[in-house]
Design an enzyme around this catalytic site. Sequence first.
Site, PDB file in Angstrom:
ATOM      1  N   SER A   1     -38.488 -20.248  39.257  1.00 47.93           N
ATOM      2  CA  SER A   1     -37.360 -20.128  40.180  1.00 47.93           C
ATOM      3  C   SER A   1     -37.879 -19.552  41.494  1.00 47.93           C
ATOM      4  CB  SER A   1     -36.314 -19.180  39.597  1.00 47.93           C
ATOM      5  OG  SER A   1     -36.863 -17.876  39.469  1.00 47.93           O
TER       6      SER A   1
ATOM      7  N   TYR B   1     -59.360 -16.896  43.757  1.00 44.45           N
ATOM      8  CA  TYR B   1     -58.460 -18.018  44.063  1.00 44.45           C
ATOM      9  C   TYR B   1     -57.646 -17.751  45.332  1.00 44.45           C
ATOM     10  CZ  TYR B   1     -54.936 -15.666  40.968  1.00 44.45           C
ATOM     11  OH  TYR B   1     -54.067 -14.790  40.373  1.00 44.45           O
TER      12      TYR B   1
ATOM     13  N   GLY C   1     -63.814 -11.187  39.450  1.00 49.13           N
ATOM     14  CA  GLY C   1     -63.615 -12.191  38.404  1.00 49.13           C
ATOM     15  C   GLY C   1     -62.927 -11.511  37.233  1.00 49.13           C
TER      16      GLY C   1
ATOM     17  N   ASP D   1     -41.787   1.641  44.430  1.00 48.88           N
ATOM     18  CA  ASP D   1     -41.876   0.188  44.326  1.00 48.88           C
ATOM     19  C   ASP D   1     -42.467  -0.302  45.641  1.00 48.88           C
ATOM     20  OD1 ASP D   1     -41.412  -2.577  44.370  1.00 48.88           O
ATOM     21  OD2 ASP D   1     -39.638  -2.385  43.096  1.00 48.88           O
TER      22      ASP D   1
ATOM     23  N   GLY E   1     -54.975  -0.001  34.157  1.00 46.88           N
ATOM     24  CA  GLY E   1     -55.971  -1.032  34.436  1.00 46.88           C
ATOM     25  C   GLY E   1     -57.056  -0.641  35.430  1.00 46.88           C
TER      26      GLY E   1
HETATM   27  C1  HXC Z   1     -41.378 -17.739  34.542  1.00 51.58           C
HETATM   28  C2  HXC Z   1     -40.720 -15.599  35.111  1.00 51.58           C
HETATM   29  C3  HXC Z   1     -41.624 -15.053  34.173  1.00 51.58           C
HETATM   30  C4  HXC Z   1     -42.432 -15.948  33.412  1.00 51.58           C
HETATM   31  C5  HXC Z   1     -40.583 -13.427  35.149  1.00 51.58           C
HETATM   32  N1  HXC Z   1     -40.094 -14.556  35.675  1.00 51.58           N
HETATM   33  N2  HXC Z   1     -41.527 -13.695  34.240  1.00 51.58           N
HETATM   34  N3  HXC Z   1     -40.599 -16.925  35.300  1.00 51.58           N
HETATM   35  N4  HXC Z   1     -42.266 -17.285  33.631  1.00 51.58           N
HETATM   36  N5  HXC Z   1     -43.324 -15.497  32.545  1.00 51.58           N
HETATM   37  C6  HXC Z   1     -39.061 -14.670  36.692  1.00 51.58           C
HETATM   38  C7  HXC Z   1     -37.732 -14.078  36.230  1.00 51.58           C
HETATM   39  O1  HXC Z   1     -36.976 -14.996  35.492  1.00 51.58           O
HETATM   40  C8  HXC Z   1     -37.080 -13.737  37.555  1.00 51.58           C
HETATM   41  O2  HXC Z   1     -36.563 -14.893  38.155  1.00 51.58           O
HETATM   42  C9  HXC Z   1     -38.255 -13.296  38.419  1.00 51.58           C
HETATM   43  O3  HXC Z   1     -39.429 -13.895  37.824  1.00 51.58           O
HETATM   44  C10 HXC Z   1     -38.441 -11.802  38.449  1.00 51.58           C
HETATM   45  O4  HXC Z   1     -38.572 -11.340  37.110  1.00 51.58           O
HETATM   46  P1  HXC Z   1     -38.273  -9.837  36.709  1.00 51.58           P
HETATM   47  O5  HXC Z   1     -38.684  -9.642  35.303  1.00 51.58           O
HETATM   48  O6  HXC Z   1     -36.891  -9.451  37.120  1.00 51.58           O
HETATM   49  O7  HXC Z   1     -39.265  -9.094  37.746  1.00 51.58           O
HETATM   50  P2  HXC Z   1     -39.933  -7.695  37.717  1.00 51.58           P
HETATM   51  O8  HXC Z   1     -39.282  -6.778  36.737  1.00 51.58           O
HETATM   52  O9  HXC Z   1     -40.027  -7.268  39.132  1.00 51.58           O
HETATM   53  O10 HXC Z   1     -41.416  -8.006  37.130  1.00 51.58           O
HETATM   54  C11 HXC Z   1     -42.398  -8.621  37.911  1.00 51.58           C
HETATM   55  C12 HXC Z   1     -43.330  -9.496  37.075  1.00 51.58           C
HETATM   56  C13 HXC Z   1     -43.892  -8.717  35.833  1.00 51.58           C
HETATM   57  C14 HXC Z   1     -44.438  -9.982  37.989  1.00 51.58           C
HETATM   58  C15 HXC Z   1     -42.535 -10.713  36.556  1.00 51.58           C
HETATM   59  O11 HXC Z   1     -44.818  -9.526  35.122  1.00 51.58           O
HETATM   60  C16 HXC Z   1     -44.557  -7.434  36.233  1.00 51.58           C
HETATM   61  O12 HXC Z   1     -43.902  -6.393  36.338  1.00 51.58           O
HETATM   62  N6  HXC Z   1     -45.889  -7.436  36.453  1.00 51.58           N
HETATM   63  C17 HXC Z   1     -46.654  -6.253  36.875  1.00 51.58           C
HETATM   64  C18 HXC Z   1     -48.039  -6.173  36.317  1.00 51.58           C
HETATM   65  C19 HXC Z   1     -48.856  -7.424  36.352  1.00 51.58           C
HETATM   66  O13 HXC Z   1     -48.336  -8.545  36.538  1.00 51.58           O
HETATM   67  N7  HXC Z   1     -50.128  -7.271  36.134  1.00 51.58           N
HETATM   68  C20 HXC Z   1     -51.098  -8.384  36.062  1.00 51.58           C
HETATM   69  C21 HXC Z   1     -51.810  -8.545  37.333  1.00 51.58           C
HETATM   70  S1  HXC Z   1     -53.142  -9.574  36.963  1.00 51.58           S
HETATM   71  P3  HXC Z   1     -34.982 -15.050  38.540  1.00 51.58           P
HETATM   72  O14 HXC Z   1     -34.864 -16.397  39.106  1.00 51.58           O
HETATM   73  O15 HXC Z   1     -34.253 -14.849  37.245  1.00 51.58           O
HETATM   74  O16 HXC Z   1     -34.732 -13.947  39.537  1.00 51.58           O
HETATM   75  C22 HXC Z   1     -53.712 -10.328  38.314  1.00 51.58           C
HETATM   76  C23 HXC Z   1     -55.049 -10.994  38.045  1.00 51.58           C
HETATM   77  C24 HXC Z   1     -55.468 -11.936  39.089  1.00 51.58           C
HETATM   78  O17 HXC Z   1     -53.131 -10.330  39.330  1.00 51.58           O
HETATM   79  C25 HXC Z   1     -56.763 -12.677  38.832  1.00 51.58           C
HETATM   80  C26 HXC Z   1     -57.238 -12.855  37.450  1.00 51.58           C
HETATM   81  C27 HXC Z   1     -58.615 -13.430  37.348  1.00 51.58           C
HETATM   82  P1  NAP Z   2     -52.349  -4.025  35.785  1.00 52.68           P
HETATM   83  O1  NAP Z   2     -52.916  -2.960  34.908  1.00 52.68           O
HETATM   84  O2  NAP Z   2     -51.155  -4.757  35.330  1.00 52.68           O
HETATM   85  O3  NAP Z   2     -52.088  -3.372  37.197  1.00 52.68           O
HETATM   86  C1  NAP Z   2     -51.040  -3.722  38.060  1.00 52.68           C
HETATM   87  C2  NAP Z   2     -50.361  -2.450  38.509  1.00 52.68           C
HETATM   88  O4  NAP Z   2     -49.429  -2.766  39.535  1.00 52.68           O
HETATM   89  C3  NAP Z   2     -49.594  -1.743  37.404  1.00 52.68           C
HETATM   90  O5  NAP Z   2     -49.979  -0.393  37.348  1.00 52.68           O
HETATM   91  C4  NAP Z   2     -48.129  -1.843  37.846  1.00 52.68           C
HETATM   92  O6  NAP Z   2     -47.407  -0.668  37.467  1.00 52.68           O
HETATM   93  C5  NAP Z   2     -48.292  -1.962  39.352  1.00 52.68           C
HETATM   94  N1  NAP Z   2     -47.143  -2.604  39.969  1.00 52.68           N
HETATM   95  C6  NAP Z   2     -46.613  -3.804  39.654  1.00 52.68           C
HETATM   96  N2  NAP Z   2     -45.525  -4.037  40.391  1.00 52.68           N
HETATM   97  C7  NAP Z   2     -45.379  -2.962  41.199  1.00 52.68           C
HETATM   98  C8  NAP Z   2     -44.435  -2.620  42.198  1.00 52.68           C
HETATM   99  N3  NAP Z   2     -43.415  -3.420  42.514  1.00 52.68           N
HETATM  100  N4  NAP Z   2     -44.585  -1.435  42.840  1.00 52.68           N
HETATM  101  C9  NAP Z   2     -45.606  -0.605  42.521  1.00 52.68           C
HETATM  102  N5  NAP Z   2     -46.526  -0.883  41.599  1.00 52.68           N
HETATM  103  C10 NAP Z   2     -46.406  -2.053  40.944  1.00 52.68           C
HETATM  104  O7  NAP Z   2     -53.460  -5.152  36.080  1.00 52.68           O
HETATM  105  P2  NAP Z   2     -54.977  -5.059  36.594  1.00 52.68           P
HETATM  106  O8  NAP Z   2     -55.704  -6.135  35.891  1.00 52.68           O
HETATM  107  O9  NAP Z   2     -55.488  -3.679  36.547  1.00 52.68           O
HETATM  108  O10 NAP Z   2     -54.833  -5.525  38.117  1.00 52.68           O
HETATM  109  C11 NAP Z   2     -55.161  -4.667  39.195  1.00 52.68           C
HETATM  110  C12 NAP Z   2     -55.505  -5.493  40.430  1.00 52.68           C
HETATM  111  O11 NAP Z   2     -56.678  -6.251  40.190  1.00 52.68           O
HETATM  112  C13 NAP Z   2     -54.437  -6.499  40.843  1.00 52.68           C
HETATM  113  O12 NAP Z   2     -54.361  -6.567  42.248  1.00 52.68           O
HETATM  114  C14 NAP Z   2     -54.968  -7.797  40.296  1.00 52.68           C
HETATM  115  O13 NAP Z   2     -54.464  -8.909  40.982  1.00 52.68           O
HETATM  116  C15 NAP Z   2     -56.439  -7.585  40.553  1.00 52.68           C
HETATM  117  N6  NAP Z   2     -57.327  -8.447  39.771  1.00 52.68           N
HETATM  118  C16 NAP Z   2     -57.486  -8.227  38.440  1.00 52.68           C
HETATM  119  C17 NAP Z   2     -58.367  -9.009  37.732  1.00 52.68           C
HETATM  120  C18 NAP Z   2     -58.623  -8.780  36.277  1.00 52.68           C
HETATM  121  O14 NAP Z   2     -59.402  -9.528  35.694  1.00 52.68           O
HETATM  122  N7  NAP Z   2     -58.037  -7.764  35.652  1.00 52.68           N
HETATM  123  C19 NAP Z   2     -59.086 -10.016  38.396  1.00 52.68           C
HETATM  124  C20 NAP Z   2     -58.895 -10.207  39.756  1.00 52.68           C
HETATM  125  C21 NAP Z   2     -58.020  -9.412  40.443  1.00 52.68           C
HETATM  126  P3  NAP Z   2     -45.826  -0.646  37.147  1.00 52.68           P
HETATM  127  O15 NAP Z   2     -45.546  -1.775  36.231  1.00 52.68           O
HETATM  128  O16 NAP Z   2     -45.615   0.723  36.586  1.00 52.68           O
HETATM  129  O17 NAP Z   2     -45.132  -0.784  38.469  1.00 52.68           O
END
Ligand code: HXC
Ligand code: NAP
Length: 291
Positions: A114, A156, A198, A74, A27
């Site tokens: 949760s 936000y 954004g 991590d 990303g």
């Molecule tokens: C409800 C959920 C859920 C869902 C997970 N959980 N997904 N609850 N709805 N969709 C709950 C699980 O049941 C668990 O609760 C707890 O969250 C942890 O889930 P795990 O899968 O064990 O966690 P983990 O493997 O650490 O994964 C973390 C994650 C996952 C956040 C849930 O989505 C992830 O790895 N994300 C990384 C990349 C990412 O999110 N990128 C997008 C960033 S975008 P319990 O109670 O069972 O423990 C961004 C944009 C911002 O930030 C602004 C945009 C404009």
């Molecule tokens: P993304 O590709 O999902 O990037 C998130 C990265 O975080 C992944 O590479 C993921 O890799 C890493 N990550 C998640 N959990 C981690 C952990 N526990 N330890 C280490 N690394 C971890 O999404 P993105 O859109 O590029 O987002 C990048 C940043 O921009 C984020 O801070 C997001 O909030 C911000 N942002 C994005 C947008 C948008 O429109 N895309 C808008 C506003 C802000 P692994 O899963 O391999 O750990």
Amino acid sequence: MFTYKDPMLRDDAMKGKTILVTGGGTGLGRSMSTYFLQLGANVIITSRKLDVLEETAREMEAETGGKVLALQSDVRKYDQVEAVINKGYEHFGRIDGLVNNAAGNFISPTERLSSGAFEAVIGIVLQGSINNTLALGKRWIKEGQPGTVLSVVTTYAWTGSAFVVPSATAKAGVLAMTRSLAVEWAKYKIRLNAVAPGPFPTKGAWDRLVPGDLQKVFDPENKVPVGRAGEHQELSNLCAYLMSDFSAYINGDCITIDGGEWLKGAGQFNAMSAVPAEMWDMIEQMTRSAK
Ligand code: HXC
Ligand code: NAP
């Protein structure tokens, strides 16, 4: 003529610097890391998935000719964060900057969550940013070395947002950390800033925030006054500037790069953009006659 899709800084603007980018394998982190490399920096990328990081590192090195160190870590685990920093110093001899980019997020009504779901997102976004900033800050202070921290938040962080409450809570904390330490650590020549993007389409964000057909109904691009989503290069340009010495007098700020998106949601009468031009004559008559 140059556009927002073009690289902005001069060649070698980041030469000699080593930048640690958390979540740099995918990303936006990947895009900005690629640009830092093009500008002459070495880059350390970290995340949980080593296979993704290593593939990204190979591709970025081939594309830019730069040097990338890919390390599994991590961000929630302080000992793993410290290990990355030690390895980075061993490998490159220095680390000059940190981008707190790693994040976790998904949409959900809050009453369905949760405590563990909150813990997961807050652990990655807030505790992860604290861990990296604290560990690297301690090292910089001990070595008397200047440093720069950039945290990727979102608008936000100050407006709050329904349906992403763990993320909003955590990003607000990251912004508070940025503004607090910008003052406290300035005496050590450590500078902290944030960017609030954004919508910049990435697979990680879109799969979790507008999955499936939701995008047809809630396309984030539709909320942006300038009428488009962000281009990764324009965000990379801003981040490179903030990580470079060109921005030496910017400290403790958060730069919004969202095409006016959050303000559109904020202004009381902004929705009146939907009023057709031909209706304004009639509306003017009505407002003038309201004596
Ligand atoms: C409800 C959920 C859920 C869902 C997970 N959980 N997904 N609850 N709805 N969709 C709950 C699980 O049941 C668990 O609760 C707890 O969250 C942890 O889930 P795990 O899968 O064990 O966690 P983990 O493997 O650490 O994964 C973390 C994650 C996952 C956040 C849930 O989505 C992830 O790895 N994300 C990384 C990349 C990412 O999110 N990128 C997008 C960033 S975008 P319990 O109670 O069972 O423990 C961004 C944009 C911002 O930030 C602004 C945009 C404009
Ligand atoms: P993304 O590709 O999902 O990037 C998130 C990265 O975080 C992944 O590479 C993921 O890799 C890493 N990550 C998640 N959990 C981690 C952990 N526990 N330890 C280490 N690394 C971890 O999404 P993105 O859109 O590029 O987002 C990048 C940043 O921009 C984020 O801070 C997001 O909030 C911000 N942002 C994005 C947008 C948008 O429109 N895309 C808008 C506003 C802000 P692994 O899963 O391999 O750990």
